[in-house]
Design a protein around this motif. Structure first.
Motif, PDB file in Angstrom:
ATOM      1  N   CYS A 146      55.353 162.285   1.995  1.00 48.22           N
ATOM      2  CA  CYS A 146      54.276 162.282   1.010  1.00 48.22           C
ATOM      3  C   CYS A 146      52.938 162.387   1.730  1.00 48.22           C
ATOM      4  O   CYS A 146      52.881 162.366   2.951  1.00 48.22           O
ATOM      5  CB  CYS A 146      54.316 161.005   0.169  1.00 48.22           C
ATOM      6  SG  CYS A 146      54.252 159.478   1.153  1.00 48.22           S
ATOM      7  N   CYS A 147      51.865 162.498   0.959  1.00 46.71           N
ATOM      8  CA  CYS A 147      50.536 162.625   1.559  1.00 46.71           C
ATOM      9  C   CYS A 147      49.504 162.033   0.611  1.00 46.71           C
ATOM     10  O   CYS A 147      49.393 162.465  -0.545  1.00 46.71           O
ATOM     11  CB  CYS A 147      50.213 164.098   1.834  1.00 46.71           C
ATOM     12  SG  CYS A 147      48.631 164.352   2.669  1.00 46.71           S
ATOM     13  N   GLY A 148      48.755 161.044   1.088  1.00 45.76           N
ATOM     14  CA  GLY A 148      47.755 160.396   0.251  1.00 45.76           C
ATOM     15  C   GLY A 148      48.380 159.459  -0.764  1.00 45.76           C
ATOM     16  O   GLY A 148      49.605 159.326  -0.850  1.00 45.76           O
ATOM     17  N   VAL A 149      47.509 158.829  -1.548  1.00 52.04           N
ATOM     18  CA  VAL A 149      48.003 157.919  -2.582  1.00 52.04           C
ATOM     19  C   VAL A 149      48.609 158.719  -3.737  1.00 52.04           C
ATOM     20  O   VAL A 149      49.743 158.460  -4.180  1.00 52.04           O
ATOM     21  CB  VAL A 149      46.873 157.008  -3.099  1.00 52.04           C
ATOM     22  CG1 VAL A 149      47.376 156.095  -4.212  1.00 52.04           C
ATOM     23  CG2 VAL A 149      46.307 156.174  -1.955  1.00 52.04           C
ATOM     24  N   ASP A 154      43.265 162.832  -1.784  1.00 48.27           N
ATOM     25  CA  ASP A 154      42.772 161.460  -1.606  1.00 48.27           C
ATOM     26  C   ASP A 154      42.165 161.263  -0.225  1.00 48.27           C
ATOM     27  O   ASP A 154      41.252 160.446  -0.050  1.00 48.27           O
ATOM     28  CB  ASP A 154      43.921 160.458  -1.810  1.00 48.27           C
ATOM     29  CG  ASP A 154      44.417 160.426  -3.243  1.00 48.27           C
ATOM     30  OD1 ASP A 154      43.587 160.573  -4.152  1.00 48.27           O
ATOM     31  OD2 ASP A 154      45.634 160.264  -3.456  1.00 48.27           O
ATOM     32  N   TRP A 155      42.661 162.009   0.762  1.00 47.20           N
ATOM     33  CA  TRP A 155      42.139 161.872   2.126  1.00 47.20           C
ATOM     34  C   TRP A 155      40.707 162.403   2.248  1.00 47.20           C
ATOM     35  O   TRP A 155      39.974 161.991   3.164  1.00 47.20           O
ATOM     36  CB  TRP A 155      43.037 162.606   3.115  1.00 47.20           C
ATOM     37  CG  TRP A 155      44.299 161.860   3.416  1.00 47.20           C
ATOM     38  CD1 TRP A 155      45.557 162.174   3.019  1.00 47.20           C
ATOM     39  CD2 TRP A 155      44.418 160.673   4.189  1.00 47.20           C
ATOM     40  NE1 TRP A 155      46.459 161.259   3.478  1.00 47.20           N
ATOM     41  CE2 TRP A 155      45.788 160.322   4.211  1.00 47.20           C
ATOM     42  CE3 TRP A 155      43.499 159.854   4.858  1.00 47.20           C
ATOM     43  CZ2 TRP A 155      46.251 159.192   4.876  1.00 47.20           C
ATOM     44  CZ3 TRP A 155      43.962 158.733   5.526  1.00 47.20           C
ATOM     45  CH2 TRP A 155      45.318 158.415   5.529  1.00 47.20           C
ATOM     46  N   LEU A 156      40.310 163.300   1.361  1.00 49.16           N
ATOM     47  CA  LEU A 156      38.969 163.882   1.449  1.00 49.16           C
ATOM     48  C   LEU A 156      37.878 162.853   1.183  1.00 49.16           C
ATOM     49  O   LEU A 156      36.705 163.097   1.520  1.00 49.16           O
ATOM     50  CB  LEU A 156      38.835 165.042   0.450  1.00 49.16           C
ATOM     51  CG  LEU A 156      39.931 166.124   0.499  1.00 49.16           C
ATOM     52  CD1 LEU A 156      39.601 167.251  -0.469  1.00 49.16           C
ATOM     53  CD2 LEU A 156      40.103 166.662   1.913  1.00 49.16           C
ATOM     54  N   GLU A 157      38.242 161.717   0.604  1.00 51.35           N
ATOM     55  CA  GLU A 157      37.257 160.687   0.264  1.00 51.35           C
ATOM     56  C   GLU A 157      37.322 159.487   1.207  1.00 51.35           C
ATOM     57  O   GLU A 157      36.728 158.444   0.928  1.00 51.35           O
ATOM     58  CB  GLU A 157      37.487 160.223  -1.179  1.00 51.35           C
ATOM     59  CG  GLU A 157      37.390 161.349  -2.207  1.00 51.35           C
ATOM     60  CD  GLU A 157      37.750 160.888  -3.606  1.00 51.35           C
ATOM     61  OE1 GLU A 157      38.082 159.680  -3.764  1.00 51.35           O
ATOM     62  OE2 GLU A 157      37.720 161.713  -4.530  1.00 51.35           O
ATOM     63  N   THR A 158      38.027 159.619   2.316  1.00 53.22           N
ATOM     64  CA  THR A 158      38.151 158.502   3.253  1.00 53.22           C
ATOM     65  C   THR A 158      37.159 158.650   4.405  1.00 53.22           C
ATOM     66  O   THR A 158      36.744 159.766   4.759  1.00 53.22           O
ATOM     67  CB  THR A 158      39.574 158.425   3.834  1.00 53.22           C
ATOM     68  OG1 THR A 158      39.856 159.643   4.553  1.00 53.22           O
ATOM     69  CG2 THR A 158      40.595 158.247   2.718  1.00 53.22           C
ATOM     70  N   ARG A 168      40.701 167.962   8.658  1.00 49.89           N
ATOM     71  CA  ARG A 168      42.139 167.764   8.572  1.00 49.89           C
ATOM     72  C   ARG A 168      42.517 166.371   8.070  1.00 49.89           C
ATOM     73  O   ARG A 168      41.714 165.438   8.130  1.00 49.89           O
ATOM     74  CB  ARG A 168      42.782 167.999   9.934  1.00 49.89           C
ATOM     75  CG  ARG A 168      42.343 167.045  11.014  1.00 49.89           C
ATOM     76  CD  ARG A 168      42.888 167.489  12.358  1.00 49.89           C
ATOM     77  NE  ARG A 168      42.311 168.767  12.744  1.00 49.89           N
ATOM     78  CZ  ARG A 168      42.801 169.556  13.681  1.00 49.89           C
ATOM     79  NH1 ARG A 168      43.905 169.198  14.307  1.00 49.89           N
ATOM     80  NH2 ARG A 168      42.202 170.695  13.972  1.00 49.89           N
ATOM     81  N   VAL A 169      43.733 166.295   7.589  1.00 57.80           N
ATOM     82  CA  VAL A 169      44.337 165.028   7.162  1.00 57.80           C
ATOM     83  C   VAL A 169      45.280 164.582   8.278  1.00 57.80           C
ATOM     84  O   VAL A 169      45.546 165.346   9.210  1.00 57.80           O
ATOM     85  CB  VAL A 169      45.100 165.204   5.828  1.00 57.80           C
ATOM     86  CG1 VAL A 169      44.148 165.594   4.717  1.00 57.80           C
ATOM     87  CG2 VAL A 169      46.217 166.237   5.967  1.00 57.80           C
ATOM     88  N   PRO A 170      45.793 163.353   8.245  1.00 58.99           N
ATOM     89  CA  PRO A 170      46.717 162.913   9.301  1.00 58.99           C
ATOM     90  C   PRO A 170      47.916 163.837   9.448  1.00 58.99           C
ATOM     91  O   PRO A 170      48.411 164.405   8.471  1.00 58.99           O
ATOM     92  CB  PRO A 170      47.146 161.518   8.832  1.00 58.99           C
ATOM     93  CG  PRO A 170      46.007 161.037   8.013  1.00 58.99           C
ATOM     94  CD  PRO A 170      45.470 162.238   7.314  1.00 58.99           C
TER      95      PRO A 170
END
Length: 247
Positions: A146-149, A154-158, A168-170
């Motif tokens: 999965c990715c994000g909540v 969701d990662w764009l707001e961290t 990039r995301v993790p």
């Protein structure tokens, strides 16, 4: 009671005791699986009460195994004390299994509120392999694919995303079918599409539902065993009272 009838009941008790072993293993494993799921994702839960059905299922499984061995022993030996203990443990198991089922149902309808800490853990992600929050997030995203909540956006707001330059995301978000994936947001098709909350809820819901629906089966088996044990106890020869004679 004829000797043939008595032997038939003992044979039945032996078979039913083996069934208690099987039920004990299944119940215990369901509790163990739920406990392992919680231990891997404990940072995502707002409290620890969800482990109560798991603990009760483990205890119930242990009692079922114990009673299975005791029932097998009683199918070869006669003992008023151990027959009473056998029936008493059946009542204890009934209480434990019923409690586990009720608590599992209670948590199955409130998983959303139980997982309110999920967003906070993702927000505190640092990418550091020594950070418990980061370890939990990466392990969950890799295990559940999965990715994000809710999804990768969701990662764009961290704060972590901003520190990486908004590129990039993790890497744990990458779909395993794309070996060249680096987590860049300009290639979203290479990322896992589903969010972790849905996947985590599905995994927990399956285990909780298994405990819920397993309880009626266990209780039905217990009822049949109880009837068999009762028939054996009914015709058990008890030592009567005798008047003591004075010397």
């Amino acid at each position: 009671m004829s000797e043939r009838r008595r032997n038939a009941l003992k044979t039945t008790l032996q078979l039913e005791s083996q069934l208690l072993w099987v039920m004990g293993l299944v119940v215990g494993l369901s509790g163990f699986y739920l406990l392992m799921k919680y231990s891997h994702s404990r940072l995502f839960f707002c409290d620890t009460y969800i482990i109560m059905p798991a603990i009760l299922a483990l205890i119930s499984g242990a009692f079922l195994l114990t009673n299975g061995f005791l029932g097998s022993w009683l199918s070869f030996r006669d003992s008023v004390f151990f027959q009473g203990l056998f029936v008493y443990l059946l009542v204890v198991i009934f209480c434990l299994q019923s409690s586990a089922s009720v608590l599992a149902y209670f948590h199955s309808i409130k998983l959303d509120s139980d997982l309110t800490s999920l967003s906070g853990v993702f927000q505190n992600y640092t990418g550091n392999s020594q950070d418990p929050n980061s370890q939990a997030v990466d392990a969950t995203q890799e295990e559940l694919q999965c990715c994000g909540v809710h999804d990768y956006r969701d990662w764009l707001e961290t704060s972590w995303f901003n520190r990486t330059g908004g590129l990039r995301v993790p890497h744990s978000c990458c779909n395993s079918t794309f070996s060249s994936c680096t987590g860049t947001v300009d290639k979203p098709w290479q990322l896992n599409t589903q969010g972790c909350q849905v996947k985590l809820e599905m995994a927990l819901q399956f285990t909780l539902s298994f405990i819920i629906w397993l309880s009626p089966v266990v209780l039905l088996v217990e009822f049949v065993v109880f009837l068999t044990a009762g028939q054996l106890m009914r015709y058990q020869h008890f030592m009567g009272y005798h008047k003591l004679e004075k010397n």
